[in-house]
Design a protein around this motif. Structure first.
Motif, mmCIF file in Angstrom:
data_model
loop_
_atom_site.group_PDB
_atom_site.id
_atom_site.type_symbol
_atom_site.label_atom_id
_atom_site.label_comp_id
_atom_site.label_asym_id
_atom_site.label_seq_id
_atom_site.Cartn_x
_atom_site.Cartn_y
_atom_site.Cartn_z
ATOM 1 N N TYR A 71 0.865 -1.189 0.000
ATOM 2 C CA TYR A 71 0.000 0.000 0.000
ATOM 3 C C TYR A 71 0.896 1.231 0.000
ATOM 4 O O TYR A 71 1.926 1.260 0.678
ATOM 5 C CB TYR A 71 -0.857 -0.010 1.261
ATOM 6 N N SER A 72 0.536 2.238 -0.760
ATOM 7 C CA SER A 72 1.384 3.441 -0.772
ATOM 8 C C SER A 72 0.568 4.717 -0.640
ATOM 9 O O SER A 72 -0.569 4.803 -1.094
ATOM 10 C CB SER A 72 2.237 3.490 -2.035
ATOM 11 N N LEU A 73 1.188 5.672 0.027
ATOM 12 C CA LEU A 73 0.671 7.034 0.125
ATOM 13 C C LEU A 73 1.641 7.920 -0.634
ATOM 14 O O LEU A 73 2.812 8.048 -0.257
ATOM 15 C CB LEU A 73 0.589 7.478 1.589
ATOM 16 N N ALA A 74 1.167 8.504 -1.706
ATOM 17 C CA ALA A 74 1.985 9.380 -2.536
ATOM 18 C C ALA A 74 2.521 10.536 -1.688
ATOM 19 O O ALA A 74 2.012 10.799 -0.585
ATOM 20 C CB ALA A 74 1.138 9.908 -3.694
ATOM 21 N N PRO A 75 3.519 11.247 -2.179
ATOM 22 C CA PRO A 75 4.063 12.378 -1.409
ATOM 23 C C PRO A 75 2.959 13.321 -0.946
ATOM 24 O O PRO A 75 2.046 13.667 -1.705
ATOM 25 C CB PRO A 75 4.995 13.054 -2.407
ATOM 26 N N HIS A 76 3.080 13.695 0.331
ATOM 27 C CA HIS A 76 2.047 14.512 0.967
ATOM 28 C C HIS A 76 2.640 15.263 2.146
ATOM 29 O O HIS A 76 3.789 15.050 2.512
ATOM 30 C CB HIS A 76 0.876 13.635 1.425
ATOM 31 N N THR A 77 1.821 16.130 2.734
ATOM 32 C CA THR A 77 2.211 16.874 3.939
ATOM 33 C C THR A 77 1.066 16.807 4.947
ATOM 34 O O THR A 77 -0.051 16.416 4.612
ATOM 35 C CB THR A 77 2.503 18.359 3.639
ATOM 36 N N HIS A 78 1.389 17.218 6.175
ATOM 37 C CA HIS A 78 0.397 17.339 7.236
ATOM 38 C C HIS A 78 0.555 18.702 7.888
ATOM 39 O O HIS A 78 1.668 19.238 7.944
ATOM 40 C CB HIS A 78 0.599 16.254 8.305
ATOM 41 N N PRO A 79 -0.522 19.275 8.415
ATOM 42 C CA PRO A 79 -0.437 20.606 9.031
ATOM 43 C C PRO A 79 0.221 20.595 10.416
ATOM 44 O O PRO A 79 0.593 21.647 10.923
ATOM 45 C CB PRO A 79 -1.892 21.049 9.126
ATOM 46 N N TYR A 122 6.557 10.451 1.710
ATOM 47 C CA TYR A 122 5.709 9.382 1.197
ATOM 48 C C TYR A 122 5.923 8.154 2.059
ATOM 49 O O TYR A 122 6.935 8.027 2.769
ATOM 50 C CB TYR A 122 6.018 9.075 -0.279
ATOM 51 N N VAL A 123 4.941 7.252 2.024
ATOM 52 C CA VAL A 123 4.975 6.053 2.858
ATOM 53 C C VAL A 123 4.436 4.899 2.032
ATOM 54 O O VAL A 123 3.467 5.057 1.289
ATOM 55 C CB VAL A 123 4.072 6.228 4.112
ATOM 56 N N SER A 146 1.117 15.369 -5.335
ATOM 57 C CA SER A 146 0.782 14.973 -6.693
ATOM 58 C C SER A 146 0.075 13.641 -6.638
ATOM 59 O O SER A 146 0.459 12.759 -5.888
ATOM 60 C CB SER A 146 2.058 14.862 -7.536
ATOM 61 N N ARG A 147 -0.919 13.441 -7.470
ATOM 62 C CA ARG A 147 -1.654 12.175 -7.527
ATOM 63 C C ARG A 147 -1.139 11.287 -8.654
ATOM 64 O O ARG A 147 -1.787 10.338 -9.038
ATOM 65 C CB ARG A 147 -3.142 12.422 -7.725
ATOM 66 N N LYS A 148 0.030 11.603 -9.218
ATOM 67 C CA LYS A 148 0.552 10.844 -10.351
ATOM 68 C C LYS A 148 1.321 9.608 -9.943
ATOM 69 O O LYS A 148 1.781 8.855 -10.783
ATOM 70 C CB LYS A 148 1.429 11.751 -11.210
ATOM 71 N N GLU A 149 1.501 9.352 -8.682
ATOM 72 C CA GLU A 149 2.289 8.201 -8.191
ATOM 73 C C GLU A 149 1.497 6.923 -8.369
ATOM 74 O O GLU A 149 0.355 6.835 -8.112
ATOM 75 C CB GLU A 149 2.656 8.381 -6.725
#
Length: 149
Positions: A71-79, A122-123, A146-149
């Motif tokens: 399972y993967s989470l594309a590059p992202h950030t958290h506040p 990413y994770v 980006s949602r391209k991953e």
């Protein structure tokens, strides 16, 4: 003799109060029993259980995520800072705007790491999946780069 009685009474009170404190009920002690599918914007396939608090409100919350194999989470950030403990399996975490398996770091069961607020990361889980626990300050969110991953 009176001194011994007073001393004995004082020790008795001390030990009884200490025993009462150690047998007090825990505020929270629960095993996840109601895993639910994650909701967008998280990709389908993982499951979550909220253990305490509310990710949408101010304050501390704790939740567990059960990630299926690969399972993967594309590059992202958290506040806010995200504190993660790997409870089972293993996850790979990398920093950057694109998923690069060659630069990801592996975290196995028992490991703890922190993703600082705003960090592009990413994770992804390994071949056996993973269960991770997040403890964060709300309000929490996830914003994908980006949602391209």
């Amino acid at each position: 003799m009176l001194r011994r009685i007073i001393l004995l009474a004082a020790f008795s009170i001390y030990f009884l109060s200490a025993r009462a404190q150690t047998t007090a009920p825990l505020r929270h002690c629960q095993q996840p029993e109601h895993w639910t599918p994650v909701k967008p914007p998280l990709p389908a396939g993982a499951e979550a259980e909220l253990l305490e608090g509310d990710p949408k409100s101010d304050g501390i919350f704790t939740m567990r995520l059960r990630l299926p194999p690969n399972y993967s989470l594309a590059p992202h950030t958290h506040p806010t800072d995200e504190r993660v403990t790997v409870l089972s399996g293993h996850v790979f975490v990398g920093v950057g705007d694109s998923l690069d398996a060659s630069s990801a770091r592996e975290f196995t069961a028992g490991c703890f790491y922190v993703n600082p607020a705003g960090l592009h990361h990413y994770v992804y889980s390994g071949k056996d999946g993973a269960v991770i626990q997040l403890t964060c300050q709300g309000p929490w969110g996830i914003e994908f780069i980006s949602r391209k991953e």
